[in-house]
Design a protein around this motif. Sequence first.
Motif, PDB file in Angstrom:
ATOM      1  N   GLY A 129       0.776  -1.240   0.000  1.00 53.23           N
ATOM      2  CA  GLY A 129       0.000   0.000   0.000  1.00 53.23           C
ATOM      3  C   GLY A 129       0.799   1.278   0.000  1.00 53.23           C
ATOM      4  N   VAL A 130       2.071   1.225  -0.302  1.00 52.46           N
ATOM      5  CA  VAL A 130       2.857   2.456  -0.319  1.00 52.46           C
ATOM      6  C   VAL A 130       2.668   3.164  -1.659  1.00 52.46           C
ATOM      7  CG1 VAL A 130       5.021   1.448  -1.168  1.00 52.46           C
ATOM      8  CG2 VAL A 130       5.098   3.490   0.227  1.00 52.46           C
ATOM      9  N   LYS A 131       2.521   4.483  -1.585  1.00 58.66           N
ATOM     10  CA  LYS A 131       2.395   5.308  -2.786  1.00 58.66           C
ATOM     11  C   LYS A 131       3.374   6.463  -2.681  1.00 58.66           C
ATOM     12  CE  LYS A 131      -2.400   4.268  -3.765  1.00 58.66           C
ATOM     13  NZ  LYS A 131      -3.712   4.819  -4.070  1.00 58.66           N
ATOM     14  N   LEU A 132       3.941   6.796  -3.809  1.00 57.93           N
ATOM     15  CA  LEU A 132       4.932   7.865  -3.863  1.00 57.93           C
ATOM     16  C   LEU A 132       4.506   8.885  -4.895  1.00 57.93           C
ATOM     17  CD1 LEU A 132       7.730   9.148  -3.342  1.00 57.93           C
ATOM     18  CD2 LEU A 132       8.656   7.524  -5.004  1.00 57.93           C
ATOM     19  N   ASP A 133       4.456  10.148  -4.476  1.00 63.07           N
ATOM     20  CA  ASP A 133       4.228  11.258  -5.393  1.00 63.07           C
ATOM     21  C   ASP A 133       5.561  11.991  -5.495  1.00 63.07           C
ATOM     22  OD1 ASP A 133       3.270  13.285  -6.948  1.00 63.07           O
ATOM     23  OD2 ASP A 133       1.965  14.150  -5.414  1.00 63.07           O
ATOM     24  N   GLN A 134       6.305  11.711  -6.544  1.00 64.83           N
ATOM     25  CA  GLN A 134       7.652  12.265  -6.706  1.00 64.83           C
ATOM     26  C   GLN A 134       7.575  13.625  -7.375  1.00 64.83           C
ATOM     27  OE1 GLN A 134      10.714  10.674  -5.689  1.00 64.83           O
ATOM     28  NE2 GLN A 134      11.237  12.811  -5.929  1.00 64.83           N
ATOM     29  N   LYS A 135       7.994  14.647  -6.652  1.00 63.68           N
ATOM     30  CA  LYS A 135       8.080  16.002  -7.191  1.00 63.68           C
ATOM     31  C   LYS A 135       9.525  16.250  -7.618  1.00 63.68           C
ATOM     32  CE  LYS A 135       3.823  16.917  -5.973  1.00 63.68           C
ATOM     33  NZ  LYS A 135       2.765  17.061  -6.925  1.00 63.68           N
ATOM     34  N   ALA A 136       9.798  17.403  -8.142  1.00 68.00           N
ATOM     35  CA  ALA A 136      11.148  17.715  -8.621  1.00 68.00           C
ATOM     36  C   ALA A 136      12.194  17.574  -7.518  1.00 68.00           C
ATOM     37  CB  ALA A 136      11.184  19.114  -9.216  1.00 68.00           C
ATOM     38  N   LYS A 137      11.893  18.106  -6.339  1.00 68.19           N
ATOM     39  CA  LYS A 137      12.892  18.091  -5.264  1.00 68.19           C
ATOM     40  C   LYS A 137      12.492  17.261  -4.056  1.00 68.19           C
ATOM     41  CE  LYS A 137      15.008  22.506  -6.352  1.00 68.19           C
ATOM     42  NZ  LYS A 137      15.477  23.782  -5.825  1.00 68.19           N
ATOM     43  N   ILE A 138      11.236  16.871  -3.953  1.00 64.91           N
ATOM     44  CA  ILE A 138      10.794  16.145  -2.760  1.00 64.91           C
ATOM     45  C   ILE A 138       9.986  14.913  -3.134  1.00 64.91           C
ATOM     46  CG2 ILE A 138      10.771  18.198  -1.283  1.00 64.91           C
ATOM     47  CD1 ILE A 138       7.683  18.159  -1.593  1.00 64.91           C
ATOM     48  N   SER A 139       9.904  14.008  -2.189  1.00 67.63           N
ATOM     49  CA  SER A 139       9.066  12.811  -2.319  1.00 67.63           C
ATOM     50  C   SER A 139       7.947  12.917  -1.290  1.00 67.63           C
ATOM     51  CB  SER A 139       9.889  11.556  -2.025  1.00 67.63           C
ATOM     52  OG  SER A 139      10.972  11.450  -2.905  1.00 67.63           O
ATOM     53  N   ILE A 140       6.721  12.763  -1.741  1.00 64.33           N
ATOM     54  CA  ILE A 140       5.582  12.775  -0.832  1.00 64.33           C
ATOM     55  C   ILE A 140       5.062  11.345  -0.736  1.00 64.33           C
ATOM     56  CG2 ILE A 140       3.287  13.695  -0.354  1.00 64.33           C
ATOM     57  CD1 ILE A 140       4.109  16.151  -2.040  1.00 64.33           C
ATOM     58  N   TRP A 141       5.132  10.804   0.478  1.00 68.96           N
ATOM     59  CA  TRP A 141       4.772   9.405   0.715  1.00 68.96           C
ATOM     60  C   TRP A 141       3.368   9.298   1.285  1.00 68.96           C
ATOM     61  CZ3 TRP A 141       8.160   5.887  -1.017  1.00 68.96           C
ATOM     62  CH2 TRP A 141       9.487   6.277  -1.185  1.00 68.96           C
ATOM     63  N   PHE A 142       2.645   8.286   0.829  1.00 65.20           N
ATOM     64  CA  PHE A 142       1.343   7.923   1.373  1.00 65.20           C
ATOM     65  C   PHE A 142       1.314   6.427   1.569  1.00 65.20           C
ATOM     66  CE2 PHE A 142       0.558  11.743  -1.108  1.00 65.20           C
ATOM     67  CZ  PHE A 142      -0.229  12.501  -0.258  1.00 65.20           C
ATOM     68  N   LEU A 143       0.579   6.001   2.564  1.00 65.66           N
ATOM     69  CA  LEU A 143       0.353   4.571   2.775  1.00 65.66           C
ATOM     70  C   LEU A 143      -1.148   4.368   2.731  1.00 65.66           C
ATOM     71  CD1 LEU A 143       2.985   5.021   5.222  1.00 65.66           C
ATOM     72  CD2 LEU A 143       3.115   2.946   3.877  1.00 65.66           C
TER      73      LEU A 143
END
Length: 89
Positions: free
Chosen positions: A71-85
């Motif tokens: 259930g891990v999801k990653l929203d990869q932006k230019a400089k940061i990673s936004i994690w959701f579970l």
Amino acid sequence: MGELIEKRVALLNQHIQEWFRLNNRVEAKPKELMTYLIEKEVYKNDNRQGNPLRKDLRKLRDKNLLHLIKGVKLDQKAKISIWFLTKVD
């Protein structure tokens, strides 16, 4: 994959999904799970709002092992990673 990583992954999968069931939630950010993961002794403490969990997720991503966490999801932006579970049925 090392034994320590395997144990940590197993604990994370178990306790993250437990947290979702106990809190009647379907999605959360790492910082929301940290208190529970500390209670379950997956981590010793939380510095910087979920950093220990995010650090482990980054390590798994870098080793192409992120799929091991349910259930891990990653929203990869230019400089940061936004994690959701997310809850997995």
